[in-house]
Design an enzyme around this catalytic site. Structure first.
Site, PDB file in Angstrom:
ATOM      1  N   HIS A  33      14.139 -43.407 -35.711  1.00  0.00           N
ATOM      2  CA  HIS A  33      13.568 -43.054 -34.416  1.00  0.00           C
ATOM      3  C   HIS A  33      14.654 -42.497 -33.510  1.00  0.00           C
ATOM      4  CE1 HIS A  33       9.828 -45.050 -35.413  1.00  0.00           C
ATOM      5  NE2 HIS A  33      10.433 -46.221 -35.572  1.00  0.00           N
ATOM      6  N   CYS A  91       9.459 -39.657 -29.600  1.00  0.00           N
ATOM      7  CA  CYS A  91      10.302 -39.792 -30.786  1.00  0.00           C
ATOM      8  C   CYS A  91      10.132 -38.503 -31.588  1.00  0.00           C
ATOM      9  CB  CYS A  91       9.873 -41.003 -31.615  1.00  0.00           C
ATOM     10  SG  CYS A  91      10.680 -41.121 -33.231  1.00  0.00           S
ATOM     11  N   HIS A 137       8.438 -38.531 -35.056  1.00  0.00           N
ATOM     12  CA  HIS A 137       7.061 -39.033 -35.096  1.00  0.00           C
ATOM     13  C   HIS A 137       6.225 -38.562 -33.908  1.00  0.00           C
ATOM     14  CE1 HIS A 137       9.473 -42.200 -37.331  1.00  0.00           C
ATOM     15  NE2 HIS A 137       8.704 -41.650 -38.258  1.00  0.00           N
ATOM     16  N   MET A 189       3.871 -40.740 -31.072  1.00  0.00           N
ATOM     17  CA  MET A 189       4.865 -41.718 -30.580  1.00  0.00           C
ATOM     18  C   MET A 189       5.496 -41.181 -29.302  1.00  0.00           C
ATOM     19  SD  MET A 189       7.839 -43.648 -32.760  1.00  0.00           S
ATOM     20  CE  MET A 189       8.848 -44.935 -32.014  1.00  0.00           C
TER      21      MET A 189
END
Length: 240
Positions: A180, A225, A228, A233
């Site tokens: 991440h 992120c 993602h 996210m």
């Protein structure tokens, strides 16, 4: 802790004045008193004219006090503290600044404003100058934590929305489902903030790895992120 102790001491010394007792070391203050009477078993307070002394044999409570020299209005707690402090500390104390910060703590609806005022009041009550009080208030900053990936493995920031005060920091912790990172949307941050300076250059791969950033500019910050983002996210930071 110091401030709470002072509050307890001030409350214990009381804002109650009896008609047979004069207030010591108080030549500069004009007291606004409420006369306390019990009528049909119920305690009632009746305001007296400013400067009127408590009638002999009766009990009064200080509603507020006004300085003869500056005209500043003080809460009963401040007045009680002035009477109980030793002379050297009392003379060095910035009573008006202390009173102002106490009033802010009591009346402000803003958590960050109350926190700053409480820190300043505690410093002043300990004998610090206003410059030192401002420094100690700045040192009262907090660090909020945000998980990157939920405990169940969901690709999300937890919590998705975080609010901090100016000068606070946020610590992002790589929890589950990595790698991440934290990248701020350059079109959804306060004007003048450097997007690259507050975003991560790399990704966090190991669980428990962290990224910490301090925020000094108020406003809304949207971030995501990068690996993602397509999975939704995203996060929001509010600095007040």
């Amino acid at each position: 802790i110091v401030l709470l102790g002072l509050l307890a001491a001030s409350t214990a010394s009381a804002e109650t004045i009896r008609g047979t007792k004069e207030i010591e070391n108080d030549s500069d203050m004009i007291h606004h008193l409420d006369l306390e009477l019990t009528i049909e078993g119920e305690r009632q307070l009746f305001p007296l004219l400013p400067g009127t002394k408590c009638p002999t044999g009766h009990q009064c409570r200080v509603r507020s006090s006004v300085s003869r020299t500056s005209g500043a209005k003080f809460a009963p707690m401040i007045d009680s503290m002035k009477q109980n402090y030793k002379t050297t500390l009392a003379m060095a104390m910035d009573w008006e600044a202390l009173n102002l910060n106490f009033e802010t703590v009591v009346h402000s609806d803003n958590y960050c404003t109350r926190r700053t005022a409480m820190a300043k009041a505690a410093a002043i009550a300990g004998g610090a100058s206003m410059a030192m009080a401002n420094t100690q208030a700045a040192n009262a900053a907090e660090t909020k934590e945000v998980l990157m990936g939920s405990d169940s493995g969901l690709l999300a920031f937890v919590p998705a929305k975080t609010q901090v005060c100016k000068g606070d920091s946020v610590k992002w912790i790589n929890n589950k489902g990595g790698p991440h990172n934290v990248v701020f949307d350059e079109d959804a941050i306060p004007e003048g903030v450097d997007q690259e300076a507050i975003s991560m250059d790399e990704q966090l791969g190991e669980e428990g790895d962290t990224f910490v950033m301090k925020f000094d500019t108020a406003g809304n910050y949207d971030y995501y992120c990068e690996p993602h983002r397509g999975a939704g996210m995203n996060g929001k930071l509010i600095v007040v």
